[in-house]
Design an enzyme around this catalytic site. Structure first.
Site, mmCIF file in Angstrom:
data_model
loop_
_atom_site.group_PDB
_atom_site.id
_atom_site.type_symbol
_atom_site.label_atom_id
_atom_site.label_comp_id
_atom_site.label_asym_id
_atom_site.label_seq_id
_atom_site.Cartn_x
_atom_site.Cartn_y
_atom_site.Cartn_z
ATOM 1 N N ASP A 134 4.560 0.192 2.758
ATOM 2 C CA ASP A 134 3.711 -0.406 1.722
ATOM 3 C C ASP A 134 4.369 -1.645 1.114
ATOM 4 O OD1 ASP A 134 1.459 -0.587 0.150
ATOM 5 O OD2 ASP A 134 2.129 0.872 -1.340
ATOM 6 N N ASN B 267 -8.296 2.387 3.846
ATOM 7 C CA ASN B 267 -8.058 0.949 4.049
ATOM 8 C C ASN B 267 -9.279 0.209 4.607
ATOM 9 O OD1 ASN B 267 -4.568 1.491 4.925
ATOM 10 N ND2 ASN B 267 -5.394 0.820 2.970
HETATM 11 C C1 IPE Z 1 -1.014 3.531 2.081
HETATM 12 O O1 IPE Z 1 -0.887 2.291 1.471
HETATM 13 C C2 IPE Z 1 -1.548 3.365 3.460
HETATM 14 C C3 IPE Z 1 -0.668 2.684 4.401
HETATM 15 C C4 IPE Z 1 0.559 2.346 4.186
HETATM 16 C C5 IPE Z 1 -1.245 2.437 5.686
HETATM 17 P P1 IPE Z 1 -2.002 1.736 0.499
HETATM 18 O O2 IPE Z 1 -1.518 0.446 -0.041
HETATM 19 O O3 IPE Z 1 -3.316 1.730 1.165
HETATM 20 O O4 IPE Z 1 -2.023 2.867 -0.636
HETATM 21 P P2 IPE Z 1 -2.589 2.852 -2.121
HETATM 22 O O5 IPE Z 1 -4.029 2.494 -2.046
HETATM 23 O O6 IPE Z 1 -1.811 1.865 -2.897
HETATM 24 O O7 IPE Z 1 -2.355 4.243 -2.611
HETATM 25 C C1 IPE Z 2 0.826 -1.895 3.435
HETATM 26 O O1 IPE Z 2 0.891 -2.997 2.595
HETATM 27 C C2 IPE Z 2 0.057 -2.160 4.696
HETATM 28 C C3 IPE Z 2 -1.226 -1.448 4.788
HETATM 29 C C4 IPE Z 2 -1.708 -0.624 3.888
HETATM 30 C C5 IPE Z 2 -2.003 -1.687 5.981
HETATM 31 P P1 IPE Z 2 -0.271 -3.357 1.604
HETATM 32 O O2 IPE Z 2 -1.238 -4.230 2.288
HETATM 33 O O3 IPE Z 2 -0.845 -2.111 1.009
HETATM 34 O O4 IPE Z 2 0.505 -4.178 0.490
HETATM 35 P P2 IPE Z 2 0.324 -4.103 -1.080
HETATM 36 O O5 IPE Z 2 0.457 -2.660 -1.479
HETATM 37 O O6 IPE Z 2 -1.021 -4.636 -1.398
HETATM 38 O O7 IPE Z 2 1.428 -4.940 -1.634
HETATM 39 MG MG MG Z 3 -0.384 -1.012 -0.616
#
Ligand code: IPE
Ligand code: IPE
Ligand code: MG
Length: 246
Positions: free
Chosen positions: A21, A69
């Site tokens: 993340d 997502n």
């Molecule tokens: C969790 O990250 C899913 C992945 C890393 C693929 P998110 O960024 O989607 O999670 P939330 O929404 O902050 O909980």
């Molecule tokens: C994790 O990084 C990747 C996926 C969930 C696919 P994020 O895209 O959630 O990054 P933040 O949390 O917005 O910084």
């Molecule tokens: Mg995230």
């Protein structure tokens, strides 16, 4: 002494799971669009996979795309799918050289045709690799997986294949998409968020949780070593008392 040499190889977690993340925030810090963060997350995937393989970790599960997502802007979802295909194509040679078998968990039927095909082909091409299994969680959610397992078992019970009393811990584990894979002993989440976000709820019942503020694109070998060392310094009691463990 460097971090790697401090790791006790006799006490390695057999399975490490990672919630990757912070790509979006990393991009923002660099004044770039979110997709730039995803692209730069690939290096962290490569380093983590290589480091686990070198150490002798047997399973590495990476949370790459959750069912939630899909609610992101269409352009970001589409960029993530393209990145997935490109990365798998690019990395397959290295996976084979390093003896890494690729697997996937999640509802793959909802992935774009091209992404699914590339993924299935890569799984086929690496299925004999003995050194480590890399599991990608794609269009994955733990609640989805648990509901699917319950359905599967209910169906088997209805048709008389099994008795309701046969449904125990082991039968349930075997009905999940992670059947045959040992539960993760260490779960790492980057980016400073202290939550599970619908990842492996059943399987992490007794995992050690490790949260680090490092954003995923900055995650390197040393960060992994740090997490493993932290894990090795914990006392895993499984309900017993400290005294019982000695
Ligand atoms: C969790 O990250 C899913 C992945 C890393 C693929 P998110 O960024 O989607 O999670 P939330 O929404 O902050 O909980
Ligand atoms: C994790 O990084 C990747 C996926 C969930 C696919 P994020 O895209 O959630 O990054 P933040 O949390 O917005 O910084
Ligand atoms: Mg995230």
């Amino acid at each position: 002494m460097d971090l790697k040499s401090k790791i006790n190889l006799e006490k390695l977690p057999r399975h490490i799971a990672v919630i990757m993340d912070g790509n979006g925030r990393w991009a923002k810090e660099h004044g770039m669009p979110r997709v730039f963060g995803h692209r730069n997350g690939v290096k962290a995937v490569r380093e983590t996979t290589e480091a686990c393989t070198e150490l002798g970790v047997k399973y590495l599960t990476l949370y790459a795309f959750s069912t939630e997502n899909w609610n992101r802007p269409e352009a970001e979802v589409s960029a993530l799918m393209t990145l997935l295909v490109e990365t798998i194509k690019k990395e397959i040679k290295t996976l084979n050289e390093n003896g890494v078998r690729l697997q996937a968990i999640g509802d793959l039927s909802r992935l774009p045709e091209k992404s699914r095909k590339t993924l299935l082909q890569a799984m086929e091409d690496t299925k004999q690799n003995p050194r480590m299994t890399l599991v990608l969680a794609l269009n994955y959610s733990a609640k989805w997986e648990i509901v699917e397992a319950a359905r599967k078992l209910a169906k088997a019970a209805k048709s008389g294949e099994i008795e309701p009393a046969d449904i125990d811990d082991e039968a349930f584990s075997n009905a999940l998409s992670t059947a045959g894979i040992p539960d993760p002993e260490l779960l790492i989440r980057t980016s400073g968020e202290n939550r599970i976000s619908n990842f492996l709820l059943w399987q992490i019942a007794y995992a050690e949780l490790y949260f680090t503020p490092t954003l995923w694109p900055d995650f390197r070998r040393e960060h992994l070593y740090q997490a493993i060392l932290d894990f090795q310094n914990r006392e895993r009691r499984f309900g017993k008392t400290s005294e019982q463990l000695v």
